[in-house]
Design a protein around this motif. Structure first.
Motif, PDB file in Angstrom:
ATOM      1  N   GLN A 138       0.834  -1.212   0.000  1.00  0.00           N
ATOM      2  CA  GLN A 138       0.000   0.000   0.000  1.00  0.00           C
ATOM      3  C   GLN A 138       0.864   1.257   0.000  1.00  0.00           C
ATOM      4  O   GLN A 138       0.614   2.208  -0.732  1.00  0.00           O
ATOM      5  N   ARG A 139       1.944   1.217   0.812  1.00  0.00           N
ATOM      6  CA  ARG A 139       2.842   2.370   0.850  1.00  0.00           C
ATOM      7  C   ARG A 139       3.523   2.571  -0.493  1.00  0.00           C
ATOM      8  O   ARG A 139       3.676   3.700  -0.973  1.00  0.00           O
ATOM      9  N   GLN A 149       1.043   4.100  -2.918  1.00  0.00           N
ATOM     10  CA  GLN A 149       0.783   5.511  -2.646  1.00  0.00           C
ATOM     11  C   GLN A 149       1.930   6.397  -3.090  1.00  0.00           C
ATOM     12  O   GLN A 149       1.752   7.486  -3.626  1.00  0.00           O
ATOM     13  N   THR A 171      -6.684   5.226  -8.956  1.00  0.00           N
ATOM     14  CA  THR A 171      -5.633   4.976  -9.950  1.00  0.00           C
ATOM     15  C   THR A 171      -6.235   4.633 -11.308  1.00  0.00           C
ATOM     16  O   THR A 171      -5.776   5.118 -12.350  1.00  0.00           O
ATOM     17  N   HIS A 221      -7.985   3.360  -3.197  1.00  0.00           N
ATOM     18  CA  HIS A 221      -6.747   3.752  -3.874  1.00  0.00           C
ATOM     19  C   HIS A 221      -6.710   3.239  -5.307  1.00  0.00           C
ATOM     20  O   HIS A 221      -6.319   3.968  -6.233  1.00  0.00           O
ATOM     21  N   ALA A 267       1.688   2.077  -9.471  1.00  0.00           N
ATOM     22  CA  ALA A 267       0.746   2.212  -8.348  1.00  0.00           C
ATOM     23  C   ALA A 267      -0.368   1.184  -8.481  1.00  0.00           C
ATOM     24  O   ALA A 267      -0.757   0.533  -7.496  1.00  0.00           O
ATOM     25  N   LYS A 324       1.696   9.214  -5.981  1.00  0.00           N
ATOM     26  CA  LYS A 324       2.089  10.599  -5.726  1.00  0.00           C
ATOM     27  C   LYS A 324       3.111  11.085  -6.737  1.00  0.00           C
ATOM     28  O   LYS A 324       3.116  12.258  -7.124  1.00  0.00           O
TER      29      LYS A 324
END
Length: 585
Positions: free
Chosen positions: A25-26, A29, A64, A60, A40, A33
């Motif tokens: 997930q990190r 993200q 995307t 998320h 992503a 960004k």
């Protein structure tokens, strides 16, 4: 431990999976960004493979997909969010966004409406959803809206624009450049300059612009809210409009000679209204002489009587139909002098009347007193003009006042005033065979000379078909006088009185609930009733309200005025209004 011996995914594997999901997930993200939406997408998809029912991950990935313009896949994720968590606003917000991006605002609007039905009242996102819904509604309205002035024929557009007031036309100028060009190209819209509604001072340059827009074909001008020092400059500009027929000046000006010099340039004027401009008797005479086409003239600030000026008024004014003269004792240093000679200096003879076509005469002294001025004293061979409207504020009339009223009179309004040399022992004014066949409006307000005898002249001797009758604050008339002698009219002397639709009896002694019921039963056509400062209670209001919806013979009133009626409780007023009765307090 027993937990460690479970088959499938034990606590150790679950912990490892959660760490993997968080790591993916990190990474997703971070890539999102940085604008690397493909990486992503891969990270979020791998995370969802481990934890497919995670709302945040679906949110998320949906975002995307939107960046990649893969709207079909984005909708799938958003719908999954709504299905998994119907009370979580994120699914609705994301689905609405995707539908709008995909060109389906109608479907987005439906989603927002559905979300507001499903989400609890305390959800903090309800305001956001409402704002988004309003935005989509505006978008849809804009998409179906077409500029009417590009569709309508020019003649029809011009006809439509003429229905707007001057202030509204000026506001339309600011909508867009196209509308500005269109309106400036239609001179007929600028024929009537009315500055009445201006919120701030209007610069004289704006008036110049308006005149330019009309191509100097202006026909009407109502001048308000300009700097007094600019009055003469504005009048000078208006004098260049050869078709100007209606002029109202509501701006103070304290230099009468300069004002007269400008006014005389308006030779085609048919209407002239001067409010705060101080004008002498001589000035009025000069203006009436210099503007022979005037049909309506109103001067509200006369300060000098004829006795102080030599010039007389013109002897023949055949076009004048309406004349209003007003004054007040604003300056206590000036002596009080009646201005009867100012009002009508001469009526002329029967063969050559001064005002052969005068229909309206209003003489207003503010504040009205018992002897503010003397009304006309007719000489041998003189008669009043063929008036339809006569309004007197503070007039001292003669004992033959009733006898001299013209048969053409339709409306008589008297405020305060008195009768000259009228002993209290006399029952009424001089009698005469005067039926006043056209008198429909009779208003006496705080008029002490209205006694039972004098009122009998107007209501019985005249046989006038009165529909509006006010005897407000006429303290020489009581409730018993009114009801026994006129409302009931036992001898049917004037049957037309039963057709009264507007009755004013404010401040009349003895008016109470019982009397009001009697009056409303005797006058079935009554629509408006003035009861201010009487002894009525809430029972009257409830009775009048109920009568609107029942089969009784009582009048079905539209409205009632009950100012300063202390006996009427608020509950009764609320009830009356709920039943459709207009109540002014």
């Amino acid at each position: 431990m027993t937990l460690g011996m479970r088959t499938g995914r034990g606590p150790e594997s679950k912990s490892i999976d959660q760490e993997k999901v968080a790591s993916l997930q990190r990474a997703g993200q971070k890539a999102f960004k940085a604008g690397d939406f493909q990486h992503a997408l891969e990270s979020f998809t791998q995370a969802l493979a481990e934890k497919k029912d995670d709302i945040s991950l679906l949110d998320h990935r949906c975002a995307t997909y939107g960046k990649l313009k893969q709207y079909s896949l984005a909708r799938n994720d958003a719908r999954a969010m709504v299905k998994l968590a119907p009370t979580d606003e994120r699914g609705y917000l994301r689905l609405g966004q995707v539908l709008r991006l995909d060109g389906s605002p109608e479907k987005a609007l439906a989603i927002y409406e559905y979300a507001l039905q499903k989400l609890p009242e305390d959800n903090r996102s309800r305001d956001t959803l409402s704002q988004l819904m309003k935005k989509v509604q505006d978008q849809l309205a804009g998409g179906n809206r077409r500029d009417p002035f590009t569709v309508l024929p020019l003649e029809l557009a011009e006809w439509t624009l003429k229905s707007f007031s001057f202030q509204e036309v000026v506001g339309i100028l600011r909508v867009c450049k196209g509308w500005n060009r269109l309106l400036r190209g239609i001179p007929s819209l600028w024929m009537d300059v009315n500055l009445t509604g201006a919120r701030t001072r209007v610069p004289w340059t704006s008036v110049r612009t308006y005149i330019h827009q009309s191509k100097v074909t202006l026909t009407r001008a109502n001048i308000h809210n300009i700097v007094p020092a600019a009055t003469l400059k504005v009048l000078d500009m208006l004098s260049r409009c050869p078709h100007l027929e209606h002029l109202e000046v509501w701006v103070p000006h304290d230099n009468p000679p300069q004002f007269y010099a400008k006014i005389f340039n308006f030779k085609r004027l048919k209407t002239l209204v001067c409010s705060d401009v101080e004008i002498s008797h001589a000035g009025v005479g000069e203006i009436l002489s210099g503007l022979p086409l005037l049909e309506k003239a109103a001067f509200y600030n006369i300060w000098q009587t004829r006795h102080h000026s030599a010039p007389a008024w013109p002897e023949h004014l055949p076009n004048l139909k309406s004349l209003t003269i007003g004054s007040s004792r604003r300056d206590p240093t000036r002596p009080f002098t009646p201005f009867s000679s100012l009002v009508v200096p001469r009526l002329g003879s029967i063969a050559q009347p001064t005002y052969p076509n005068l229909e309206e005469l209003r003489l207003v002294w503010h504040p009205a007193r018992s002897k503010s001025f003397k009304f006309i004293t007719l000489e041998q061979g003189e008669t009043l003009p063929p008036l339809r409207t006569l309004e007197l504020h503070g007039a001292q009339v003669q004992p033959d006042f009733y006898a001299t009223l013209p048969n053409s009179l339709e409306s008589l309004r008297c405020y305060a005033g008195s009768v000259d040399n009228f002993p209290p022992s006399l029952n009424r004014m001089n009698d005469a065979e005067n039926e006043l066949p056209n008198l429909t409006t009779l208003i006496f307000d705080d008029t002490p000379w209205v006694t039972l005898g004098n009122l009998t002249l107007f209501l019985w001797a005249s046989k006038a078909p009165i529909t509006t009758l006010h005897i407000n604050y006429c303290h020489n008339i009581s409730a018993d006088d009114l009801i026994e002698n006129f409302i009931d009219d036992p001898m049917q002397i004037n049957p037309a009185l039963s057709k009264i639709t507007n009755l004013g009896i404010a401040g009349i002694a003895g008016i109470d609930d019982t009397n009001v019921k009697h009056i409303c039963t005797a006058l079935p056509d009554l629509k408006i009733l003035e009861l201010s400062e009487t002894k009525i209670t809430g029972c009257t209001i409830r009775m009048l309200a109920d009568s609107k919806n029942d089969d009784s013979a009582m009048a079905k009133l539209d409205g009632v005025i009950i100012k300063r009626c202390d006996g009427v409780d608020p509950d009764a007023i609320d009830y009356g209004r709920s039943m459709g009765l207009l109540i002014l307090t």
